[in-house]
Design a protein around this motif. Structure first.
Motif, PDB file in Angstrom:
ATOM      1  N   GLY A 106       0.813  -1.210   0.000  1.00 58.69           N
ATOM      2  CA  GLY A 106       0.000   0.000   0.000  1.00 58.69           C
ATOM      3  C   GLY A 106       0.849   1.263   0.000  1.00 58.69           C
ATOM      4  O   GLY A 106       2.081   1.218   0.008  1.00 58.69           O
ATOM      5  N   LEU A 138       1.299   8.171  -1.834  1.00 59.25           N
ATOM      6  CA  LEU A 138       0.230   8.444  -2.786  1.00 59.25           C
ATOM      7  C   LEU A 138       0.527   9.707  -3.584  1.00 59.25           C
ATOM      8  O   LEU A 138       0.267   9.772  -4.799  1.00 59.25           O
ATOM      9  CB  LEU A 138      -1.104   8.583  -2.061  1.00 59.25           C
ATOM     10  CG  LEU A 138      -2.322   8.810  -2.964  1.00 59.25           C
ATOM     11  CD1 LEU A 138      -2.502   7.662  -3.940  1.00 59.25           C
ATOM     12  CD2 LEU A 138      -3.589   9.013  -2.130  1.00 59.25           C
ATOM     13  N   SER A 195      -5.871   3.545  -0.864  1.00 54.30           N
ATOM     14  CA  SER A 195      -4.697   2.787  -0.436  1.00 54.30           C
ATOM     15  C   SER A 195      -4.584   2.800   1.078  1.00 54.30           C
ATOM     16  O   SER A 195      -4.816   3.833   1.724  1.00 54.30           O
ATOM     17  CB  SER A 195      -3.416   3.357  -1.066  1.00 54.30           C
ATOM     18  OG  SER A 195      -2.350   2.444  -0.942  1.00 54.30           O
ATOM     19  N   THR A 232      -3.936  -1.724  -2.223  1.00 49.85           N
ATOM     20  CA  THR A 232      -4.350  -0.587  -3.039  1.00 49.85           C
ATOM     21  C   THR A 232      -5.489  -1.001  -3.968  1.00 49.85           C
ATOM     22  O   THR A 232      -5.500  -2.125  -4.496  1.00 49.85           O
ATOM     23  CB  THR A 232      -3.170  -0.059  -3.876  1.00 49.85           C
ATOM     24  OG1 THR A 232      -2.117   0.370  -2.993  1.00 49.85           O
ATOM     25  CG2 THR A 232      -3.581   1.109  -4.758  1.00 49.85           C
TER      26      THR A 232
END
Length: 589
Positions: A136, A142, A181, A265
């Motif tokens: 993740g 991100l 995520s 994710t």
């Protein structure tokens, strides 16, 4: 999609930067609220077809002037999202990029990556769902994923390397993508949501790529929003996500984490692109366990075709053009252990092309790398497809770091039967793939590889073509081949013979020579053939050298003759001059 532990999460929303500076990718560019549509004027998507979605005129920037002492940063216009995605000519290439991200997460404990079709509750439209159970991404990870040209994948085993795959692949498949995520870094567990929406950017008239994101701390018993600047900014991001995503409430958003587990994710690509006829480019109706390219899906109707055409269209080399399941079955060279690729709820059965080859030979190729001191050797497996010569399939399947880059790459000339049915497999980690991972950069190494593969096919063909019914290249091989065919069948058997200049074959009787092959094995005959060919090439080369030598000697002889004539004329002039001098006459008297 793995990332390092966050040292300080950036503020949101984030405007995408294009920078070579690793810190720049994680640094906030702006910490203001997202401008509403009414503030900037609305635009509409002129076309739902991918190849036409970028056809619009960019107007003047509405960005306010900079405050005194404030530095301007490089901005990325939303139109770049579309033009950047055009590197993917093929929709399956974009899907493969997202599957690669899941495969790269094997090092972080991932056991699967899946792609499925879902129907959105908001408007009942189809969407693509990608999911993996890897490590993740935390909030910083991100933002790096959403940034252009940033990649945390520095390993020699990971497929991704350019930091551009997520943006190009999602925008190639649909106008919008939302990412969920969940990750744990140290003692802190987080879950994050990011929205990359071409529709939002176009319809609100943005002149910068703005990606609304929100993050939550889930380390304790409660889900707590992570506030970086102010509650108003966080709420503004949430409002934008709810307005432009398929989910209408905060509860609906949080519900999307339920099937992710402790880490992993999920990517949902929606507003999928249409083809020129106004229907979805991807087809989900032809096969409930597959995703197909609609413009190619009609190749599944094989009822009125002859057997050779049916066999060709059933082969993986043909089906991969329109079937994602077929393409995914050969997408990775080595079979996974404790990991699976899942398409529409069913695991993909990996297909080893070499298993269906006959008369397989492994050839070692050692490319000359000027930049590397260590010698590199590449093993290439080459053989005939088991359906040869009836199935006209050939070419090399070239992988890079376990990932298929060029499937069934035909290196021999079109129109020639030489090389028909010959298939090769190799992993070429010494050359770099193009950004869409559907071809290689055309470097000098690539050109030398292409030349070597052509020679490899020809060498293999000389020794093995008669095993599958083609004409042997020397009479002794032809005689041996026919004698064996007569013994096995009890009578004479026609053999394919090359009877035309273009290499086409037709079965007919062959006039045999009296070559003596008693006591020789087929491999010995093949070796003799190669040696004779090499000797012939040497003699041809020596003949050319001798002809050149003769020409040079002729030129030297002509030059010597002219020189001799010049000296003779000079001596004659001198003799006459001496005869006419007075002193010369008295001396004679």
């Amino acid at each position: 999609m793995s990332t390092q532990k966050s040292k300080g999460a950036p503020a949101a929303p984030v405007e995408l930067d294009s920078s070579d500076d690793e810190n720049a990718a994680a640094t906030p560019n702006i910490t203001k609220k997202i401008p509403p549509a009414a503030a900037v004027g609305q635009q509409t998507l002129t076309s739902r077809s991918f190849w036409k979605a970028g056809d619009y005129v960019v107007g003047p920037s509405k960005r306010p002037s900079l405050a005194k002492g404030q530095l301007e940063h490089a901005r990325v216009h939303p139109k770049f999202l579309h033009s950047n995605a055009t590197s993917h000519k093929w929709a399956f290439g974009a899907i493969a990029e997202l599957l690669d991200n899941g495969v790269d997460e094997i090092q972080n404990g991932a056991t699967f990556v899946s792609v499925d079709k879902i129907d959105l509750k908001k408007d009942n439209s189809p969407a693509l769902l990608f999911r993996d159970d890897g490590g993740g991404m935390n909030p910083e990870g991100l933002r790096k994923c959403m940034s252009l040209g940033y990649s945390t994948k520095k390993s020699n085993t990971t497929i991704g390397q350019y930091g551009n795959g997520f943006k190009t692949s999602t925008m190639r498949l649909g106008a919008d993508a939302i990412v969920f995520s969940r990750a744990t870094r140290g003692s802190k567990a987080t879950q994050s949501i990011g929205l990359l929406s071409y529709t939002f950017l176009r319809r609100t008239g943005q002149d910068d790529v703005i990606v609304p994101m929100i993050d939550f701390d889930i380390s304790g018993n409660w889900v707590q929003p992570i506030i970086y600047s102010s509650q108003d900014d966080w709420s503004s991001n949430l409002k934008t996500i709810l307005e432009w995503s398929p989910f209408g409430s905060k509860e609906d958003l949080l519900q999307q984490f339920e099937d992710i587990g402790a880490h992993g994710t999920k990517i949902i690509v929606y507003n999928l692109w249409l083809n020129d006829e106004g229907v979805y480019e991807l087809s989900f109706d032809d096969d409930d366990e597959d995703i197909r390219l609609r413009d190619e899906a009609n190749h599944g109707n094989l009822t009125k075709l002859n057997k050779k055409t049916v066999d060709l269209q059933n082969h993986v080399s043909y089906r991969l053009r329109y079937s994602l399941r077929a393409y995914a079955s050969i997408l990775y060279l080595r079979k996974f252990t404790n990991f699976q690729v899942i398409i529409r709820g069913k695991s993909v059965q990996q297909y080893d092309i070499q298993d269906d080859l006959i008369h397989v030979k492994v050839i070692t190729y050692r490319p000359q790398l000027a930049t590397m001191s260590k010698e590199v050797s590449v093993e290439t497996a080459i053989g005939f497809t088991k359906e040869a010569p009836d199935l006209a399939v050939s070419g090399f399947n070239v992988y890079h770091k376990n990932r298929l880059i060029r499937p069934f790459w035909k290196v021999t000339a079109d129109g020639s039967s030489k090389g028909n049915g010959v298939i090769g497999i190799l992993e070429a980690n010494f050359i770099e793939p193009a950004h869409d991972k559907q071809d290689f950069e055309r470097s000098s190494l690539f050109i030398r590889l292409e030349t070597r593969l052509k020679q490899m096919v020809m060498d293999y063909w000389k020794c093995h073509c008669h095993f599958v019914g083609y004409q042997p290249l020397i009479p002794s091989e032809l005689k041996l081949h026919r004698e064996r065919a007569v013994k096995s069948s009890g009578g004479p058997t026609p053999i394919d013979v090359d009877t035309s200049d273009d290499g086409q074959h037709s079965p007919q009787e062959v006039v045999m020579s009296d070559g003596n092959t008693e006591g020789m094995s087929v491999e010995e005959i093949c070796e003799e053939n190669i040696q004779l060919f090499m000797r012939y090439e040497e003699h041809v080369k020596k003949e050319d050298e001798l002809k050149q030598t003769v020409n040079n000697l002729k030129k030297e002889l002509e030059f010597a003759k002219r020189k001799k004539d010049q000296l003779a004329a000079y001596l004659e002039i001198k003799r006459k001059q001496k005869a006419t001098q007075p002193g010369s006459a008295q001396t004679n008297a």
